[in-house]
Scaffold this motif. Structure first.
Motif, PDB file in Angstrom:
ATOM      1  N   ALA A  17      91.950 -25.626  19.490  1.00  0.00           N
ATOM      2  CA  ALA A  17      93.214 -26.731  19.754  1.00  0.00           C
ATOM      3  C   ALA A  17      92.734 -27.685  20.736  1.00  0.00           C
ATOM      4  CB  ALA A  17      94.047 -25.564  20.442  1.00  0.00           C
ATOM      5  N   THR A  18      91.970 -27.474  21.564  1.00  0.00           N
ATOM      6  CA  THR A  18      91.446 -28.794  22.317  1.00  0.00           C
ATOM      7  C   THR A  18      90.763 -29.560  21.500  1.00  0.00           C
ATOM      8  OG1 THR A  18      91.779 -27.301  24.411  1.00  0.00           O
ATOM      9  CG2 THR A  18      90.255 -29.160  24.641  1.00  0.00           C
ATOM     10  N   LEU A  19      89.839 -29.064  20.835  1.00  0.00           N
ATOM     11  CA  LEU A  19      88.949 -29.896  19.918  1.00  0.00           C
ATOM     12  C   LEU A  19      89.800 -30.667  19.100  1.00  0.00           C
ATOM     13  CD1 LEU A  19      86.095 -30.420  18.515  1.00  0.00           C
ATOM     14  CD2 LEU A  19      86.850 -28.641  17.026  1.00  0.00           C
ATOM     15  N   LEU A  20      90.761 -30.433  18.466  1.00  0.00           N
ATOM     16  CA  LEU A  20      91.826 -31.109  17.528  1.00  0.00           C
ATOM     17  C   LEU A  20      92.407 -32.030  18.288  1.00  0.00           C
ATOM     18  CD1 LEU A  20      92.803 -28.164  15.242  1.00  0.00           C
ATOM     19  CD2 LEU A  20      91.197 -30.071  14.608  1.00  0.00           C
ATOM     20  N   ARG A  21      93.023 -31.678  19.553  1.00  0.00           N
ATOM     21  CA  ARG A  21      93.693 -32.511  20.502  1.00  0.00           C
ATOM     22  C   ARG A  21      92.751 -33.761  20.901  1.00  0.00           C
ATOM     23  NH1 ARG A  21      96.065 -30.319  25.329  1.00  0.00           N
ATOM     24  NH2 ARG A  21      96.893 -32.519  25.500  1.00  0.00           N
ATOM     25  N   GLY A  22      91.518 -33.665  20.961  1.00  0.00           N
ATOM     26  CA  GLY A  22      90.528 -34.717  21.409  1.00  0.00           C
ATOM     27  C   GLY A  22      89.973 -35.477  20.413  1.00  0.00           C
ATOM     28  N   THR A  23      90.160 -35.019  19.113  1.00  0.00           N
ATOM     29  CA  THR A  23      89.352 -35.779  18.216  1.00  0.00           C
ATOM     30  C   THR A  23      89.572 -37.230  17.954  1.00  0.00           C
ATOM     31  OG1 THR A  23      89.354 -33.814  16.716  1.00  0.00           O
ATOM     32  CG2 THR A  23      89.019 -35.558  15.566  1.00  0.00           C
ATOM     33  N   VAL A  24      90.759 -37.771  18.200  1.00  0.00           N
ATOM     34  CA  VAL A  24      91.176 -39.019  17.803  1.00  0.00           C
ATOM     35  C   VAL A  24      90.711 -39.875  18.942  1.00  0.00           C
ATOM     36  CG1 VAL A  24      92.837 -40.854  17.589  1.00  0.00           C
ATOM     37  CG2 VAL A  24      93.022 -38.811  16.252  1.00  0.00           C
ATOM     38  N   HIS A  25      90.597 -39.307  20.272  1.00  0.00           N
ATOM     39  CA  HIS A  25      90.062 -40.075  21.485  1.00  0.00           C
ATOM     40  C   HIS A  25      88.543 -40.027  21.285  1.00  0.00           C
ATOM     41  CE1 HIS A  25      89.609 -41.290  25.589  1.00  0.00           C
ATOM     42  NE2 HIS A  25      88.857 -40.257  25.844  1.00  0.00           N
ATOM     43  N   LEU A  26      87.989 -38.859  20.977  1.00  0.00           N
ATOM     44  CA  LEU A  26      86.543 -39.012  20.862  1.00  0.00           C
ATOM     45  C   LEU A  26      85.921 -39.874  19.851  1.00  0.00           C
ATOM     46  CD1 LEU A  26      86.055 -35.362  21.712  1.00  0.00           C
ATOM     47  CD2 LEU A  26      85.375 -37.259  23.164  1.00  0.00           C
ATOM     48  N   ALA A  27      86.745 -39.725  18.801  1.00  0.00           N
ATOM     49  CA  ALA A  27      86.231 -40.637  17.509  1.00  0.00           C
ATOM     50  C   ALA A  27      86.313 -42.212  17.834  1.00  0.00           C
ATOM     51  CB  ALA A  27      87.205 -40.651  16.128  1.00  0.00           C
ATOM     52  N   ALA A  28      87.171 -42.575  18.771  1.00  0.00           N
ATOM     53  CA  ALA A  28      87.205 -43.912  19.242  1.00  0.00           C
ATOM     54  C   ALA A  28      86.081 -44.317  20.181  1.00  0.00           C
ATOM     55  CB  ALA A  28      88.457 -44.034  19.945  1.00  0.00           C
ATOM     56  N   ARG A  29      85.331 -43.314  20.632  1.00  0.00           N
ATOM     57  CA  ARG A  29      84.126 -43.413  21.365  1.00  0.00           C
ATOM     58  C   ARG A  29      83.019 -43.111  20.641  1.00  0.00           C
ATOM     59  NH1 ARG A  29      85.849 -40.419  26.785  1.00  0.00           N
ATOM     60  NH2 ARG A  29      83.533 -40.073  26.600  1.00  0.00           N
ATOM     61  N   ARG A  30      83.040 -42.978  19.617  1.00  0.00           N
ATOM     62  CA  ARG A  30      82.151 -42.684  18.419  1.00  0.00           C
ATOM     63  C   ARG A  30      81.352 -41.327  18.711  1.00  0.00           C
ATOM     64  NH1 ARG A  30      80.863 -46.293  14.529  1.00  0.00           N
ATOM     65  NH2 ARG A  30      78.707 -45.493  14.296  1.00  0.00           N
ATOM     66  N   GLN A  31      82.303 -40.374  19.021  1.00  0.00           N
ATOM     67  CA  GLN A  31      81.840 -39.097  19.212  1.00  0.00           C
ATOM     68  C   GLN A  31      82.369 -38.178  18.251  1.00  0.00           C
ATOM     69  OE1 GLN A  31      82.704 -38.768  23.462  1.00  0.00           O
ATOM     70  NE2 GLN A  31      80.716 -38.807  24.031  1.00  0.00           N
ATOM     71  N   CYS A  32      81.873 -37.004  17.836  1.00  0.00           N
ATOM     72  CA  CYS A  32      82.412 -36.232  16.784  1.00  0.00           C
ATOM     73  C   CYS A  32      82.007 -34.586  17.245  1.00  0.00           C
ATOM     74  CB  CYS A  32      82.149 -36.658  15.625  1.00  0.00           C
ATOM     75  SG  CYS A  32      82.875 -35.354  14.380  1.00  0.00           S
ATOM     76  N   TYR A  33      83.019 -33.715  17.354  1.00  0.00           N
ATOM     77  CA  TYR A  33      82.619 -32.363  17.671  1.00  0.00           C
ATOM     78  C   TYR A  33      83.137 -31.562  16.552  1.00  0.00           C
ATOM     79  CZ  TYR A  33      80.998 -34.153  21.941  1.00  0.00           C
ATOM     80  OH  TYR A  33      80.137 -34.912  22.932  1.00  0.00           O
ATOM     81  N   LEU A  34      83.843 -32.149  15.334  1.00  0.00           N
ATOM     82  CA  LEU A  34      84.426 -31.212  14.353  1.00  0.00           C
ATOM     83  C   LEU A  34      83.200 -30.615  13.927  1.00  0.00           C
ATOM     84  CD1 LEU A  34      86.682 -33.656  12.738  1.00  0.00           C
ATOM     85  CD2 LEU A  34      87.411 -31.844  14.173  1.00  0.00           C
ATOM     86  N   PRO A  35      83.414 -29.349  13.239  1.00  0.00           N
ATOM     87  CA  PRO A  35      82.184 -28.589  12.489  1.00  0.00           C
ATOM     88  C   PRO A  35      81.512 -29.341  11.766  1.00  0.00           C
ATOM     89  CG  PRO A  35      84.303 -27.081  12.968  1.00  0.00           C
ATOM     90  CD  PRO A  35      84.696 -28.530  13.408  1.00  0.00           C
ATOM     91  N   GLY A  36      80.003 -29.565  11.615  1.00  0.00           N
ATOM     92  CA  GLY A  36      79.579 -30.315  10.814  1.00  0.00           C
ATOM     93  C   GLY A  36      79.460 -29.579   9.358  1.00  0.00           C
ATOM     94  N   LEU A  49      85.618 -41.209  10.226  1.00  0.00           N
ATOM     95  CA  LEU A  49      86.341 -40.514  11.303  1.00  0.00           C
ATOM     96  C   LEU A  49      86.192 -41.573  12.167  1.00  0.00           C
ATOM     97  CD1 LEU A  49      87.537 -38.041  12.523  1.00  0.00           C
ATOM     98  CD2 LEU A  49      85.418 -37.433  13.276  1.00  0.00           C
ATOM     99  N   TYR A  50      85.250 -42.253  12.522  1.00  0.00           N
ATOM    100  CA  TYR A  50      85.227 -43.266  13.701  1.00  0.00           C
ATOM    101  C   TYR A  50      85.829 -44.495  13.427  1.00  0.00           C
ATOM    102  CZ  TYR A  50      80.922 -40.762  15.368  1.00  0.00           C
ATOM    103  OH  TYR A  50      79.963 -39.578  15.607  1.00  0.00           O
ATOM    104  N   ARG A  51      86.086 -44.971  12.168  1.00  0.00           N
ATOM    105  CA  ARG A  51      86.820 -46.016  11.881  1.00  0.00           C
ATOM    106  C   ARG A  51      88.254 -45.741  11.737  1.00  0.00           C
ATOM    107  NH1 ARG A  51      82.762 -46.728   7.806  1.00  0.00           N
ATOM    108  NH2 ARG A  51      83.939 -45.706   6.289  1.00  0.00           N
ATOM    109  N   GLY A  52      88.930 -44.261  12.150  1.00  0.00           N
ATOM    110  CA  GLY A  52      90.072 -44.019  12.097  1.00  0.00           C
ATOM    111  C   GLY A  52      90.850 -43.800  10.842  1.00  0.00           C
ATOM    112  N   GLU A  53      90.040 -43.692   9.809  1.00  0.00           N
ATOM    113  CA  GLU A  53      90.373 -43.547   8.438  1.00  0.00           C
ATOM    114  C   GLU A  53      91.158 -42.135   8.188  1.00  0.00           C
ATOM    115  OE1 GLU A  53      87.256 -46.541   6.576  1.00  0.00           O
ATOM    116  OE2 GLU A  53      87.323 -44.419   5.636  1.00  0.00           O
ATOM    117  N   SER A  54      92.256 -42.182   7.636  1.00  0.00           N
ATOM    118  CA  SER A  54      93.014 -41.004   7.224  1.00  0.00           C
ATOM    119  C   SER A  54      92.691 -40.608   5.943  1.00  0.00           C
ATOM    120  CB  SER A  54      94.457 -40.925   7.305  1.00  0.00           C
ATOM    121  OG  SER A  54      95.031 -39.845   6.924  1.00  0.00           O
ATOM    122  N   SER A  55      92.199 -39.458   5.647  1.00  0.00           N
ATOM    123  CA  SER A  55      91.848 -39.086   4.358  1.00  0.00           C
ATOM    124  C   SER A  55      92.002 -37.495   4.117  1.00  0.00           C
ATOM    125  CB  SER A  55      90.492 -39.236   4.262  1.00  0.00           C
ATOM    126  OG  SER A  55      89.728 -38.209   5.109  1.00  0.00           O
TER     127      SER A  55
END
Length: 91
Positions: A17-36, A49-55
């Motif tokens: 849940a914490t991972l999902l909550r932080g995804t947008v904030h981290l992506a704005a800093r070009r960090q990604c922790y979603l499972p590869g 993800l870094y560009r903030g594109e919804s898909s």
């Protein structure tokens, strides 16, 4: 023993849940922790993800993480009856 088992499931749920909550904030800093492995499976690129594109791929990865978190929460709830009363306040 049962309290430890329940606590591990609660921890996994909270972690996801914490991972999902932080995804947008981290992506704005070009960090990604979603499972590869999920990103590859659903075709989600880090760059989109870094560009903030919804898909649909992003929706699928988030849904899979959220349903996994819910499964851990459900499992912890099933263990509730077998957890000693003294351990319940920490859960």
């Amino acid at each position: 023993q049962q309290a430890d088992h329940a606590a591990t499931h609660i921890g996994k749920c909270v972690g996801l849940a914490t991972l999902l909550r932080g995804t947008v904030h981290l992506a704005a800093r070009r960090q990604c922790y979603l499972p590869g492995n999920l990103m590859i499976e659903y075709g989600l690129s880090q760059e989109s993800l870094y560009r903030g594109e919804s898909s649909e791929a992003l929706n699928d990865v988030v849904f899979k993480c959220a349903t996994t978190a819910k499964a851990h929460l459900d499992h912890a709830r099933l263990l509730h009856a077998s957890v000693p009363k003294a351990a319940l306040p920490v859960l």
